[in-house]
Design an enzyme around this catalytic site. Structure first.
Site, PDB file in Angstrom:
ATOM      1  N   GLN A 112       0.694  -1.354   0.156  1.00  0.00           N
ATOM      2  CA  GLN A 112      -0.104   0.443  -0.201  1.00  0.00           C
ATOM      3  C   GLN A 112       1.218   1.142   0.058  1.00  0.00           C
ATOM      4  OE1 GLN A 112      -1.952   0.633   3.674  1.00  0.00           O
ATOM      5  NE2 GLN A 112      -3.773   1.692   3.185  1.00  0.00           N
ATOM      6  N   SER A 115       1.310   6.544   2.917  1.00  0.00           N
ATOM      7  CA  SER A 115       2.007   7.419   3.464  1.00  0.00           C
ATOM      8  C   SER A 115       2.663   8.264   2.757  1.00  0.00           C
ATOM      9  CB  SER A 115       2.045   6.325   4.937  1.00  0.00           C
ATOM     10  OG  SER A 115       1.238   5.943   5.316  1.00  0.00           O
ATOM     11  N   SER A 147       4.929  -1.383   4.508  1.00  0.00           N
ATOM     12  CA  SER A 147       4.756  -2.548   4.953  1.00  0.00           C
ATOM     13  C   SER A 147       5.132  -4.268   3.870  1.00  0.00           C
ATOM     14  CB  SER A 147       3.322  -3.468   5.480  1.00  0.00           C
ATOM     15  OG  SER A 147       3.796  -2.591   6.760  1.00  0.00           O
ATOM     16  N   GLU A 230      -8.819  -1.563   6.030  1.00  0.00           N
ATOM     17  CA  GLU A 230      -7.738  -1.575   6.556  1.00  0.00           C
ATOM     18  C   GLU A 230      -8.532  -1.312   8.168  1.00  0.00           C
ATOM     19  OE1 GLU A 230      -4.956   1.406   6.479  1.00  0.00           O
ATOM     20  OE2 GLU A 230      -3.818   0.181   6.952  1.00  0.00           O
ATOM     21  N   GLU A 363      -5.386   8.553  17.883  1.00  0.00           N
ATOM     22  CA  GLU A 363      -5.420  10.149  18.082  1.00  0.00           C
ATOM     23  C   GLU A 363      -6.857  10.178  16.560  1.00  0.00           C
ATOM     24  OE1 GLU A 363      -2.787   9.706  17.948  1.00  0.00           O
ATOM     25  OE2 GLU A 363      -2.459   9.587  20.929  1.00  0.00           O
TER      26      GLU A 363
HETATM   27  C1  LIG Z   1       4.320  -0.791  11.545  1.00  0.00           C
HETATM   28  C2  LIG Z   1       3.698  -0.124  10.529  1.00  0.00           C
HETATM   29  C3  LIG Z   1       3.069  -0.376   9.135  1.00  0.00           C
HETATM   30  C4  LIG Z   1       2.435   0.968   8.117  1.00  0.00           C
HETATM   31  N1  LIG Z   1       2.517   0.137   6.608  1.00  0.00           N
HETATM   32  C5  LIG Z   1       2.166   1.459   5.719  1.00  0.00           C
HETATM   33  C6  LIG Z   1       1.696   0.580   4.807  1.00  0.00           C
HETATM   34  O1  LIG Z   1       1.832  -0.543   4.720  1.00  0.00           O
HETATM   35  N2  LIG Z   1       1.568   1.465   3.598  1.00  0.00           N
HETATM   36  C7  LIG Z   1       1.162   3.032   4.593  1.00  0.00           C
HETATM   37  O2  LIG Z   1       0.658   3.556   3.560  1.00  0.00           O
HETATM   38  N3  LIG Z   1       0.977   3.575   5.425  1.00  0.00           N
HETATM   39  C8  LIG Z   1       2.337   2.495   6.447  1.00  0.00           C
HETATM   40  N4  LIG Z   1       2.094   2.608   7.484  1.00  0.00           N
HETATM   41  C9  LIG Z   1       1.763   4.362   8.293  1.00  0.00           C
HETATM   42  C10 LIG Z   1       1.026   4.285   8.807  1.00  0.00           C
HETATM   43  O3  LIG Z   1      -0.217   4.694   7.910  1.00  0.00           O
HETATM   44  C11 LIG Z   1       1.037   6.122   9.917  1.00  0.00           C
HETATM   45  O4  LIG Z   1       2.310   6.058   9.860  1.00  0.00           O
HETATM   46  C12 LIG Z   1      -0.356   6.921  10.093  1.00  0.00           C
HETATM   47  O5  LIG Z   1      -1.054   7.212   9.262  1.00  0.00           O
HETATM   48  C13 LIG Z   1       0.314   8.331  10.712  1.00  0.00           C
HETATM   49  O6  LIG Z   1       1.222   9.135   9.912  1.00  0.00           O
HETATM   50  P1  LIG Z   1       2.951   9.383  10.831  1.00  0.00           P
HETATM   51  O7  LIG Z   1       3.177   8.487  10.576  1.00  0.00           O
HETATM   52  O8  LIG Z   1       3.031  10.756   9.498  1.00  0.00           O
HETATM   53  O9  LIG Z   1       2.974  10.525  11.029  1.00  0.00           O
HETATM   54  P2  LIG Z   1       1.300  11.984  11.931  1.00  0.00           P
HETATM   55  O10 LIG Z   1       0.724  12.272  11.077  1.00  0.00           O
HETATM   56  O11 LIG Z   1       2.391  12.211  11.895  1.00  0.00           O
HETATM   57  O12 LIG Z   1       1.100  12.195  13.479  1.00  0.00           O
HETATM   58  C14 LIG Z   1       2.020  12.574  14.153  1.00  0.00           C
HETATM   59  C15 LIG Z   1       1.453  12.473  15.746  1.00  0.00           C
HETATM   60  O13 LIG Z   1       0.510  14.006  15.614  1.00  0.00           O
HETATM   61  C16 LIG Z   1      -1.340  12.744  16.156  1.00  0.00           C
HETATM   62  N5  LIG Z   1      -2.287  13.566  15.216  1.00  0.00           N
HETATM   63  C17 LIG Z   1      -1.627  13.518  13.521  1.00  0.00           C
HETATM   64  N6  LIG Z   1      -3.433  14.593  13.409  1.00  0.00           N
HETATM   65  C18 LIG Z   1      -4.158  14.697  14.142  1.00  0.00           C
HETATM   66  C19 LIG Z   1      -5.564  15.437  14.862  1.00  0.00           C
HETATM   67  N7  LIG Z   1      -5.823  15.399  13.394  1.00  0.00           N
HETATM   68  N8  LIG Z   1      -5.955  14.955  15.719  1.00  0.00           N
HETATM   69  C20 LIG Z   1      -4.834  14.368  16.967  1.00  0.00           C
HETATM   70  N9  LIG Z   1      -3.354  14.185  16.860  1.00  0.00           N
HETATM   71  C21 LIG Z   1      -3.167  13.977  15.547  1.00  0.00           C
HETATM   72  C22 LIG Z   1      -0.525  11.508  15.801  1.00  0.00           C
HETATM   73  O14 LIG Z   1      -2.266  11.287  16.545  1.00  0.00           O
HETATM   74  C23 LIG Z   1       0.742  11.107  16.167  1.00  0.00           C
HETATM   75  O15 LIG Z   1       0.248  10.465  17.481  1.00  0.00           O
HETATM   76  C24 LIG Z   1       2.656   2.312   8.558  1.00  0.00           C
HETATM   77  C25 LIG Z   1       2.363   2.139   9.740  1.00  0.00           C
HETATM   78  C26 LIG Z   1       3.669   1.555  10.779  1.00  0.00           C
HETATM   79  C27 LIG Z   1       3.777   1.889  12.078  1.00  0.00           C
END
Ligand SMILES: Cc1cc2nc3c(=O)[nH]c(=O)nc-3n(C[C@H](O)[C@H](O)[C@H](O)COP(=O)(O)OP(=O)(O)OC[C@H]3O[C@@H](n4cnc5c(N)ncnc54)[C@H](O)[C@@H]3O)c2cc1C
Length: 393
Positions: A112, A115, A147, A230, A363
């Site tokens: 996928q 992100s 992933s 998902e 969150e």
């Molecule tokens: C093990 C693992 C596998 C993954 N696999 C995939 C994959 O296969 N494909 C893919 O596309 N992605 C994948 N991801 C990515 C995952 O979907 C993102 O990490 C996730 O959506 C959070 O985005 P970010 O890391 O950019 O954090 P951010 O969006 O930058 O968030 C940082 C912090 O801010 C908080 N925050 C952000 N916005 C808000 C809001 N509006 N209100 C309150 N709090 C908020 C969040 O909760 C978090 O604590 C994976 C992640 C992990 C950990």
């Protein structure tokens, strides 16, 4: 086709024409797909029979009892749980015929590409660009946390096709060939030492228009189908009683009375009950799914799953004391699947930290539950009507 008896007959016919003991695994899985017994609720010709989803259990139990191989669903979770329902809903007939069979048999793994470094929770802000190029598209950008990208043949990809409209409107959904020379996959090492996921660089990747899923500019709507599925597939997995994270800790409790304390007992009982409630709620969610598309309920299940996994694995490490701090292997591995219960307590403790991030952070899921389940006022969104190119980044 509504009838359990007829499905039992068809299962017997498949077993008679392809006896598992004398049929290669892949041949058996292909024959099962062609017999419509892969996912019975899918349409005829696409691995199903248009039967109620609840009847799948009739087929599965018959095949399991006969020792038939399965398609190792945990290894191909993204394909089964996310790509397939999206292709089924938005794909052309040709796309469905090309992708669904090898996806289901596990011959082709999917990943996928959603992100990005600057777009996770705020996924609609994504900046990977897809530009028209003759009959197709040329894609440039970077994805992250992908992933299984190192195993994947195909990816579901969302990219920006129109920067002049607000962020949700200018996105288009594609199927990307991971073997294209413009696709570079680099491992990202996690807190567990493993590299399940990757960063993926897309440089002048050519995607024919025949690999577009849904209309140009409609990618956000298409992606909602993927994201809702998902959450259901992460939070709503079918497990037997004590089958999840609670299993190993309950086993240790029974087998190692010298580790027990009154305080840990109270916590274990509370978590055991909560795990069972979550499991039964998952069963109910699956029954609701039989009736239609997944709704925001999947977000609630995924929230509960993340919190419980973290609390239970924390309790397990505490219960084991010094032993809980041992960690067997820090070498960088590239696992084919995430197996929570197949390793030691330290692995479970570290890996479950990602549960409240992957598939949408807790969150963000709380926001979804607040808005779409409880009907509370939405968060203020000041960028809804601003062209993507004018947003602060
Ligand atoms: C093990 C693992 C596998 C993954 N696999 C995939 C994959 O296969 N494909 C893919 O596309 N992605 C994948 N991801 C990515 C995952 O979907 C993102 O990490 C996730 O959506 C959070 O985005 P970010 O890391 O950019 O954090 P951010 O969006 O930058 O968030 C940082 C912090 O801010 C908080 N925050 C952000 N916005 C808000 C809001 N509006 N209100 C309150 N709090 C908020 C969040 O909760 C978090 O604590 C994976 C992640 C992990 C950990």
């Amino acid at each position: 086709m509504n009838d359990a008896a007829e499905l039992r007959d068809r299962t017997r016919e498949l077993l008679a024409s392809h006896p598992p003991a004398h049929t290669g695994r892949l041949d058996f899985l292909r024959a099962r797909f062609d017999a419509g017994l892969a996912w019975v609720h899918y349409p005829e010709g696409l691995g199903g029979l248009g039967a109620p989803r609840s009847l799948q259990a009739v087929v599965d139990s018959g095949l399991e009892a006969a020792g038939a191989p399965d398609n190792d669903p945990r290894r191909i979770g993204i394909g089964l749980g996310m790509a397939a329902p999206t292709i089924l809903r938005y794909g052309t007939e040709e796309q469905k015929r090309q992708y669904l069979r090898p996806l289901w048999t596990g011959e082709e793994v999917w990943c996928q590409l959603f992100s990005e470094p600057g777009a996770g929770s705020d996924l609609a802000a994504l900046g990977t660009r897809a530009v028209r190029d003759g009959e197709g598209w040329r894609v440039n950008g970077q994805k992250v946390w992908t992933s299984s990208a190192h195993l994947a043949r195909w990816a579901i990809l969302i990219a920006r096709t129109d920067p002049d409209v607000p962020k949700h409107q200018g996105i288009t959904y594609f199927i990307c060939d991971m073997t294209d020379p413009g696709v570079e996959v680099r491992p990202l090492r996690q807190i567990t030492g493993e590299a399940e996921f990757n960063e993926v660089f897309l440089t002048d990747v050519r995607i024919p228009d025949s690999r577009r899923l849904g209309d140009v500019g409609d990618g956000w709507r298409v992606a909602q189908t993927t994201l809702m599925n998902e959450r259901v597939s992460i939070g709503g997995m079918r497990i037997p009683r004590e089958g999840g994270m609670i299993g190993p800790v309950a086993k240790t409790w029974r087998e190692r009375p010298e580790l027990r304390t009154h305080d840990l007992h109270q916590r274990l009982l509370r978590l055991w009950v909560e795990a069972e409630v979550a499991r039964l709620t998952g069963e109910r969610l699956r029954q609701q799914l039989v009736a239609g598309q997944p709704g925001p309920e999947g977000s609630g299940m995924k929230l509960a799953f993340a919190r419980l996994n973290q609390e239970i694995s924390g309790l397990e490490v505490e219960l084991l004391g010094e032993e809980g701090l041992l960690y067997d292997d820090w070498t960088m591995r590239r696992p084919e699947l995430v197996d929570f219960t197949g390793r030691e307590a330290g692995y479970r403790y570290l890996r479950s930290k990602g549960n409240s991030i992957e598939g949408g952070t807790s969150e963000v899921l709380l926001n979804i539950v607040a808005e779409r389940v409880l009907g509370l006022p939405p968060e203020p969104r000041t960028d809804k009507d601003v062209a993507w190119k004018d947003l602060a980044r």
